[in-house]
Motif scaffolding. Structure first.
Motif, PDB file in Angstrom:
ATOM      1  N   THR A   1       8.902  19.785  -7.110  1.00 22.00           N
ATOM      2  CA  THR A   1       8.085  20.110  -5.908  1.00 22.00           C
ATOM      3  C   THR A   1       9.007  20.242  -4.671  1.00 22.00           C
ATOM      4  OG1 THR A   1       6.178  19.379  -6.912  1.00 22.00           O
ATOM      5  CG2 THR A   1       5.968  20.407  -4.633  1.00 22.00           C
TER       6      THR A   1
ATOM      7  N   ARG B   1       1.045  -1.244  -0.173  1.00 20.67           N
ATOM      8  CA  ARG B   1       0.047  -0.133   0.167  1.00 20.67           C
ATOM      9  C   ARG B   1       0.881   1.348   0.162  1.00 20.67           C
ATOM     10  NH1 ARG B   1      -4.727  -1.575  -1.848  1.00 20.67           N
ATOM     11  NH2 ARG B   1      -3.012  -2.872  -2.748  1.00 20.67           N
ATOM     12  N   PHE B   2       2.009   1.171   1.059  1.00 20.37           N
ATOM     13  CA  PHE B   2       2.782   2.134   0.959  1.00 20.37           C
ATOM     14  C   PHE B   2       3.355   2.508  -0.350  1.00 20.37           C
ATOM     15  CE2 PHE B   2       7.099   4.080   2.469  1.00 20.37           C
ATOM     16  CZ  PHE B   2       6.802   5.159   2.803  1.00 20.37           C
TER      17      PHE B   2
ATOM     18  N   LEU C   1       8.626  13.169 -12.026  1.00 17.43           N
ATOM     19  CA  LEU C   1       9.365  14.391 -12.366  1.00 17.43           C
ATOM     20  C   LEU C   1       8.610  15.743 -11.693  1.00 17.43           C
ATOM     21  CD1 LEU C   1      11.678  15.511 -13.828  1.00 17.43           C
ATOM     22  CD2 LEU C   1      10.289  16.230 -15.652  1.00 17.43           C
ATOM     23  N   PRO C   2       7.363  15.850 -11.359  1.00 16.81           N
ATOM     24  CA  PRO C   2       6.578  17.005 -10.830  1.00 16.81           C
ATOM     25  C   PRO C   2       7.025  17.025  -9.045  1.00 16.81           C
ATOM     26  CG  PRO C   2       5.171  15.965 -12.248  1.00 16.81           C
ATOM     27  CD  PRO C   2       6.430  15.219 -12.350  1.00 16.81           C
ATOM     28  N   MET C   3       6.974  15.711  -8.826  1.00 14.40           N
ATOM     29  CA  MET C   3       7.268  15.600  -7.195  1.00 14.40           C
ATOM     30  C   MET C   3       8.627  15.705  -6.773  1.00 14.40           C
ATOM     31  SD  MET C   3       5.299  14.893  -4.831  1.00 14.40           S
ATOM     32  CE  MET C   3       5.671  15.102  -3.155  1.00 14.40           C
TER      33      MET C   3
ATOM     34  N   GLU D   1       2.460   1.687  -3.246  1.00 15.95           N
ATOM     35  CA  GLU D   1       1.461   2.244  -4.104  1.00 15.95           C
ATOM     36  C   GLU D   1       1.385   3.783  -3.924  1.00 15.95           C
ATOM     37  OE1 GLU D   1      -2.180   0.285  -4.098  1.00 15.95           O
ATOM     38  OE2 GLU D   1      -3.085   1.311  -5.617  1.00 15.95           O
ATOM     39  N   VAL D   2       1.272   4.087  -2.656  1.00 18.29           N
ATOM     40  CA  VAL D   2       1.201   5.496  -2.292  1.00 18.29           C
ATOM     41  C   VAL D   2       2.129   6.581  -2.904  1.00 18.29           C
ATOM     42  CG1 VAL D   2       1.283   7.489  -0.592  1.00 18.29           C
ATOM     43  CG2 VAL D   2      -0.307   5.432  -0.341  1.00 18.29           C
ATOM     44  N   ILE D   3       3.480   6.000  -2.696  1.00 14.58           N
ATOM     45  CA  ILE D   3       4.773   6.593  -3.161  1.00 14.58           C
ATOM     46  C   ILE D   3       4.881   6.558  -4.674  1.00 14.58           C
ATOM     47  CG2 ILE D   3       7.360   6.713  -3.177  1.00 14.58           C
ATOM     48  CD1 ILE D   3       6.230   7.452  -0.574  1.00 14.58           C
ATOM     49  N   ASN D   4       4.231   5.595  -5.348  1.00 11.51           N
ATOM     50  CA  ASN D   4       4.147   5.476  -6.904  1.00 11.51           C
ATOM     51  C   ASN D   4       3.300   6.114  -7.294  1.00 11.51           C
ATOM     52  OD1 ASN D   4       5.336   3.972  -9.042  1.00 11.51           O
ATOM     53  ND2 ASN D   4       3.398   2.856  -9.335  1.00 11.51           N
ATOM     54  N   SER D   5       2.390   6.737  -6.564  1.00 16.34           N
ATOM     55  CA  SER D   5       1.351   7.513  -7.217  1.00 16.34           C
ATOM     56  C   SER D   5       1.650   9.095  -7.477  1.00 16.34           C
ATOM     57  CB  SER D   5      -0.035   7.698  -6.437  1.00 16.34           C
ATOM     58  OG  SER D   5      -0.416   6.487  -6.032  1.00 16.34           O
ATOM     59  N   PHE D   6       2.784   9.406  -6.887  1.00 15.16           N
ATOM     60  CA  PHE D   6       3.405  10.632  -6.939  1.00 15.16           C
ATOM     61  C   PHE D   6       3.991  10.611  -8.314  1.00 15.16           C
ATOM     62  CE2 PHE D   6       3.507  10.736  -2.149  1.00 15.16           C
ATOM     63  CZ  PHE D   6       2.569  11.434  -1.811  1.00 15.16           C
ATOM     64  N   PRO D   7       3.728  11.582  -8.946  1.00 15.37           N
ATOM     65  CA  PRO D   7       4.409  11.502 -10.295  1.00 15.37           C
ATOM     66  C   PRO D   7       5.890  11.740 -10.070  1.00 15.37           C
ATOM     67  CG  PRO D   7       3.111  13.329 -10.132  1.00 15.37           C
ATOM     68  CD  PRO D   7       2.842  12.696  -8.822  1.00 15.37           C
TER      69      PRO D   7
END
Lengths: 620, 323
Positions: free
Chosen positions: A463, A447-448, A458-460, A450-456
């Motif tokens: 940022t 799950r964790f 390059l934009p992340m 997946e969460v990290i993976n959902s952050f795109p």
């Protein structure tokens, strides 16, 4: 406890051997017949053998090794101080031979020499102007109509040149951004009443001295105020010496006047003997804020900013009668009545290293500007020495591109490597734990992931790195960039490792190990890890290529490594300008090609490793 | 199918909540005070400044506790209100609406073009392994994978915009007439960014399709099909490619997200007013509400792409059952 430690050590050992054997050439040369080969080859040796059979992979490995050693050894040998800026040499194209006088000019028997930043021009006995060195903004491209004139004097500024004809007309060519190489109409008008007797050219400005003892300056004078000639001097000027921000005037009574930028060291440390008019000055020269003058008896006086050892006169100069002086940007040259020359100041570009041939000869004329020195000897030959050029040009602040590429490469390659190490460590740990233990640990970790993976990605990365900006030192920032890149890019590997472990876990050898009662962490490290390490190494290599590109992209956008620390990415930041793309190709092509080659070689190595580890390739 | 979709959708809710808490936390932990930047420059006296500061802070809801702020923000976000952009002084949804449209415009073309090229090329490369054709595209994809995307962009600008003067080197079409010439104007401005992004994504996709096809071709059922005497065309397109579609589906979903995220550099080079470009502008302006909304958008996009991927699997592979 002891047993566990041993297992760990052995695992590390076998991993080390695997990595070690990947990079050793010696072992594989042993002649082995096919049967023996089948019998004794361990998997890691098969991989090494396969890898070294692949010519492309070897080329990649050699290419990358060369690049790595150039960057790291080069950076170690040339410390970062070389990166100091030098605006006058900005945007210089790659090339050498700044002070190499062409044989055509040599044969013409030069009578006067003047030089700009990257080139020199000389006036031949025949009255023609010759040029040499690297062209900048057309300064060496002497217009044909100029050589049709009867030329009396030449003067070169940083990127432009002006000449004065026998009849007192002034023409120019080269950089004309500030109209420094065309005489403005108002000065043309003045010349109806006055005749030109002397010319001089400085950084983006030109000046003439007329027979009414007046000086007229044009070009970029906004910042320096050089066009405003104090009325106490105008009408009394006989000679002048140019500097970037000031002009030193020799007045008709042999005293000195300073115009241009006020309150510089030239004015504040003005020697009393000059102020009191104890001496009569005949020649003067200025570097930037340090001046040298010669009086009628041949005595030399220096004052101004104490830099590059300019205020320390060379030995023996006071015993000679000096007749003329010239100045570069950081050095002086003086000529004595007996034809001896003295040089002092900075030797950064070997401006002070007088060629052997000159030493024995009598010098009749000297010239210096920027980082070059020229002399004309009694036999009519000319010699030039000093700065030879930049192999790869300079950037917008005049910094050597070669040095920046080397130091930038060190930064880019280190950032990439550390980022990959961080992401591999996290990915491997998460994947191992998740895959082996399964159950709720797996669930939470995935799950964790997946969460990290959902952050795109390059934009992340942009940022996060923009948040850490500003408040940190360069080193801290570099470290943070590495951590950010590492922390957001481990998810792929974690999933890969988990998948591999899930497959391995079901195999019989793990069951056997369990049946023997071996503890699970030992099974992970000693039995399962070696089976997934291949995947990890390939992913690390390909990931490294990826992080080289990411760092370059981030820094290009201004969110990665920030100047003055160079990196291949931030060297390209200024390259979005169409002027840079059009005229200064070396500023964007070179760093981009460096990234390309580095990423390409690493990708080739990664591909080679993957092919070598692919069991399908071992089929006979 | 519907059941699966709903279940998958609900399983996303905790993930989205965690992501939003993390993102919100990151943004709250950031240095710098956007409220200070919003005080009009003309305000001189200290009391008046303080008054403005408090008013703006209260208007933005920044005077509440952080958990309260989070709940408010989440509540508003779910209703489609992403807050007010500090630099534009307009609602975030308004600020990113046009750029989003521009980015989608760009990426739809890139996606279509890159798959139009990479699927046939990938299949042919896999079928004719080690041929000249395969080698060429192998080299192309290796170089493409190693090429920084800004380099591709700069080369195109140099060649087509500066040297040949055929196409604009950046910017957006302007002076729309509202007739068919608009299409031409858009095409002119879009060509270079689209080609740059397409080349950037081709390298990966060709490799991917090729590897997937090679994997399939070496399977036993292909050998069976061959031994049955089927024509090579039928084998490749009917038997092999159908099976290779599974990884390709992953790729489509993956590249959708990658394109939106990775376009930041290309959009910056070509001054294309897309979301990547706006993200960078907003970061430079410290306009956190826009950045926050943007990151949430990307996260939701990734998560929805995962669901689409799962559904795609089921569509192309009857063995996959959506439970």
């Amino acid at each position: 406890m002891d047993k566990k430690g041993n297992a760990f050590l052995r695992t590390i050992g076998s991993f080390g051997r695997l990595v070690g054997s990947l990079f050793s050439f010696g072992k594989m040369k042993k002649p082995i017949d096919t049967l023996a080969e089948e019998a004794i080859m361990s998997p890691s040796k098969v991989i090494v053998k396969n890898f070294f059979r692949n010519k492309l992979a070897i080329t990649g490995l050699i290419g990358f090794s060369i690049m790595l050693s150039v960057v790291f050894i080069g950076a170690a040998l040339n410390p970062l101080t070389i990166l100091s800026t030098n605006p006058i040499m900005r945007n210089t194209k790659p090339g050498l031979g700044y002070s190499k006088i062409t044989s055509a000019a040599q044969n013409a028997g030069l009578v006067q020499i003047s030089n700009g930043t990257t080139y020199g021009i000389g006036l031949g006995k025949d009255g023609d102007v010759y040029s040499w060195g690297q062209d900048v903004l057309g300064a060496t491209k002497i217009p044909a109509e100029i050589n049709a004139l009867q030329i009396k004097k030449i003067a070169s500024g940083d990127r432009h040149a002006i000449i004065m004809t026998q009849s007192g007309k002034v023409y120019g060519w080269g950089n004309n951004n500030f109209k420094q190489s065309t005489v403005p109409a108002e000065i043309e008008a003045v010349l109806m009443l006055e005749n030109v007797v002397d010319i001089l050219a400085g950084d983006q400005y030109s000046a003439i001295i007329t027979d009414k003892n007046k000086i007229h300056v044009w070009g970029t004078t906004f910042a320096t105020g050089l066009d405003i000639v104090p009325s106490r001097y105008q009408g009394r000027i006989v000679k002048a010496a140019q500097a970037p921000f000031n002009i030193i005037l020799i007045l008709d009574d042999g005293s000195i006047g300073i115009m241009g930028q006020p309150q510089t060291m030239l004015e504040t440390s003005f020697p009393t003997q000059l102020a009191n008019k104890e001496v009569t000055i005949v020649d003067a020269a200025v570097t930037v804020r340090t001046a040298v003058v010669v009086d009628t008896v041949g005595q030399v006086i220096v004052w101004g900013e104490n830099e590059h050892g300019l205020l320390i006169l060379p030995e023996g100069i006071q015993n000679e009668k000096i007749v003329s002086v010239e100045a570069g940007r950081s050095h002086f040259i003086a000529l004595s009545a007996s034809g001896k020359i003295f040089v002092w100041g900075s030797n950064d570009y070997k401006q002070l290293e007088i060629p052997e041939e000159v030493l024995g000869k009598k010098v009749t004329s000297i010239a210096a500007n920027y980082y070059q020195t020229y002399v004309i000897t009694e036999d009519g030959k000319s010699y030039g020495w000093g700065q030879d050029g930049y192999y790869l040009g300079t950037d917008d602040l005049g910094r050597d591109m070669l040095m920046r590429l080397i130091h930038g490469g060190r930064v880019t390659m280190t950032v990439g490597a550390v980022a990959v190490m961080i992401s591999t460590t996290i990915g491997l740990l998460v994947g191992l734990i998740s895959g082996f233990y399964g159950g709720w640990i797996d669930n939470i970790l995935m799950r964790f992931t997946e969460v990290i993976n959902s952050f795109p990605f390059l934009p992340m990365a942009i940022t996060l790195s923009s948040f850490v900006g500003g408040v940190l030192t360069q080193t801290e920032r570099l470290l943070l960039i590495m951590i950010i890149l590492g922390v957001i890019s481990w998810t792929g590997l974690a999933r890969l490792v988990r998948g591999q472990i899930l497959a391995e876990r079901e195999k019989d050898f793990v069951l056997a190990a369990r049946a023997l009662g071996i503890r699970s962490n030992v099974i992970i490290l000693r039995h399962i890890l070696p089976n997934v390490i291949n995947v990890v190494i390939v992913s690390m290599t390909l990931g490294y290529a990826g992080s080289l590109l990411t760092e370059a992209g981030l820094s290009f956008l201004g969110f990665g490594v920030i100047p003055p620390s160079p990196s291949w990415g931030n060297m390209l930041t200024g390259a979005q300008d169409s002027t840079v793309i059009t005229f200064y190709w070396w500023r964007w092509i070179l760093p981009a090609v460096a990234v390309l080659i580095a990423a390409l070689t690493v990708n080739i190595i990664g591909d080679g490793l993957r092919d070598a580890m692919d069991p399908k390739n071992n089929e006979k | 199918m519907v059941k699966f979709f709903l279940r998958r959708f609900f399983s996303l809710i905790p993930v989205i909540i965690i992501i939003s808490i993390m993102l919100f936390g990151i943004f709250k932990a950031m240095p710098g005070d956007p409220v200070k930047l919003m005080i009009p420059a003309g305000v001189k006296t200290e009391e008046l400044r303080q008054f403005y500061y408090d008013t703006i802070k209260a208007r933005l809801g920044l005077d509440k506790s952080i958990p309260e702020q989070y709940v408010r923000w989440m509540y508003n976000t779910m209703q489609g209100d992403f807050g007010i952009s500090t630099s534009f002084q307009r609602p975030v949804t308004e600020v990113i609406a046009t750029p989003l449209k521009n980015s989608i415009r760009l990426n739809v073309f890139v996606l279509v073009f890159s798959f139009l090229v990479s699927i046939p090329v990938g299949i042919r490369s896999a079928v004719k392994r080690h041929s000249l054709f395969d080698s060429f595209w192998q080299v192309f994809s290796l170089v493409g994978l190693s090429m920084p995307v800004f380099f591709i962009g700069l080369i195109f600008i140099y060649v087509f915009a500066i040297t040949l003067r055929l196409l604009p080197g950046g910017g957006m079409p302007f002076m729309m007439k509202g007739d068919w010439t608009d299409i031409l104007a858009w095409a002119r401005y879009m060509t270079l960014p689209v080609i740059t992004l397409t080349i950037g994504s081709l390298a990966g996709t060709i490799r991917y399709v090729r590897n997937a096809m090679i994997e399939i071709i070496s399977k036993d059922f292909i050998r069976t099909a061959r031994s049955k005497g089927l024509s090579e065309k039928v084998i490749i397109y009917s038997h092999a490619f159908k099976n290779a579609l599974i990884p390709v589906v992953t790729l489509v979903a993956g590249s959708l997200v990658g394109l939106f995220g990775g376009a930041a550099i290309t959009e910056t080079i070509f001054a294309w007013n897309g979301i990547g470009y706006v993200l960078i502008q907003a970061l430079n302006q410290r306009d956190y509400m826009v950045v926050l909304a943007m990151n949430m958008f990307y996260a939701v996009l990734t998560l929805s792409a995962n669901i689409i991927m799962d559904i795609g699997y089921a569509l192309v592979d009857p063995r996959v059952k959506l439970k």
